[in-house]
Design a protein around this motif. Sequence first.
Motif, short mmCIF file in Angstrom:
data_model
loop_
_atom_site.label_atom_id
_atom_site.label_comp_id
_atom_site.label_asym_id
_atom_site.label_seq_id
_atom_site.Cartn_x
_atom_site.Cartn_y
_atom_site.Cartn_z
N ASP A 40 0.83 -1.21 0.00
CA ASP A 40 0.00 0.00 0.00
C ASP A 40 0.86 1.26 0.00
N ALA A 44 1.04 4.11 -2.85
CA ALA A 44 0.73 5.51 -2.57
C ALA A 44 1.88 6.41 -2.98
N ASP B 31 -11.47 -0.44 8.04
CA ASP B 31 -10.45 0.16 7.19
C ASP B 31 -9.16 -0.62 7.33
N TYR B 34 -2.92 1.18 6.04
CA TYR B 34 -2.35 2.34 5.37
C TYR B 34 -3.38 3.46 5.23
N ALA B 35 -4.61 3.09 4.91
CA ALA B 35 -5.66 4.11 4.74
C ALA B 35 -5.93 4.80 6.08
N ASP B 38 -3.35 7.36 6.76
CA ASP B 38 -3.65 8.55 5.96
C ASP B 38 -4.73 9.40 6.60
N ARG B 39 -5.81 8.72 7.03
CA ARG B 39 -6.93 9.47 7.61
C ARG B 39 -6.49 10.17 8.89
#
Lengths: 347, 113
Positions: A40, A44, B31, B34-35, B38-39
């Motif tokens: 990931d 990104a 989730d 990695y997401a 980010d959040r």
Amino acid sequence: MTDPTPSSTLTDRYVWAVLRDVPSGDRPELEREIRALIGDAIEAAAANGTLDAEAAERAALTELGSPGGLASRYTGRRNYVIGPNIYPVWQALLRLLLTILIPLIGVLALAASLIEGSTIGQAIVAGIFGAFQVAVQTLFWFTLVFAIIERVAAPTGPIEFGAAGVVVGRGAGVRPWTVDDLPALPDAGRISLGELVASLAANALVLVALVWFQLTSAIVIDGHATPLFDPALWSFWLPWFIVVTILEIVFTTAVYLRGHWTTAYAIGNALLGAAFAIPAIYLLANDLLFNPALVDAAVTAAGGTGAWLQPTKVIVGVSIAVIVGWDGFDGFRKARRSAAAANGARG
Amino acid sequence: MDFSDILSGGQQELRRGTVVLACLLLLRQPDYGYALLDRLRDLGLSVDANTLYPLLRRLESQGLLTSSWDTEESRPRKFYRTNADGERLAVELLADWERLDAAIRGLSQGDAR
């Protein structure tokens, strides 16, 4: 999952370096997870458009940091030898022991060398070497004992997310701290630093006697190095005494860290004493303890008479019994005094 | 010691516990690591990747998060979701957070007077 591009080996190497520090049962799941996370991050970074594939991979791995650090965060394992709870005790005791032992052994080694007929220069070298050896040995064994205490007895959760403040102090070292760990006021069963050092020094002397007189040419008869104790005892009893003595050292340190004696400690102390004294006296009484060659040489030196042997055996045996017996009794006495002091303090 | 060092040390202390709470709240919607990172960063709760990922795993082993692998996408991803126990903890922590906020607010207003 693993593309056959040259850069994929960097991720492979990273994953391998993390997993080798993780218990094998956790590896398959963790490998899958870490690979997904790296994937990931690479995606990104590459999506920004400014980085090529290899630079994106490098950036992703750099962000995760050192594999050893990541592994220790995952496992919550201690990546230190001695933690903050017992470090102050380790430091204070080590300093004290070294200040006593280094000059003592240095002078002894120097004197021994002079007695053997060395020149002053040789004797000084022997003294420095002896002092250096005892420093290294003390540092190693002492730290080993504390590292074991740290792993067996010291409280810490995961390092990263634990409480921000750590209470450092005597008695807080071995378990989660409770008010019962508060040290009693002086002179009421509290084990003092002096007592601890005396006990450690006595046990260290026993160890030295057991190992040194046995393995080195400390005693030379007719040009032959002669062990003090019967070499046949290596099959069981000498290792037994060595282990019991090391346990005594660990035990005494644990009592000191706890701060005061309890009945349980007194029982443990008495059992350890018995584990040492009973076989020692049994072996002594049956002429199995000392090296027969040494005894013969001593009889010859005494003009061929062994009349002094029996009284000597009795004196040594009674001394062992008295010392160990007193030590065992003393543990109970201190436990009682400590309990009485605690009751007195409560009202 | 430099003031900026003291500041970043103090901020780190303040934020340490908030990351747990933020994760529990954010992961009411499932989730992946990695997401989530980010959040959190978008919210200004910057946290290191090598702190967040082990934290998620610890919360899972404590029974506060539930995880499942999503293999629909091109690459498999581990999704975390706050479960009932996690929700209970989040509610408690949130209440505590509000108490702290009120207390500190009161102090700073008292200061101004």
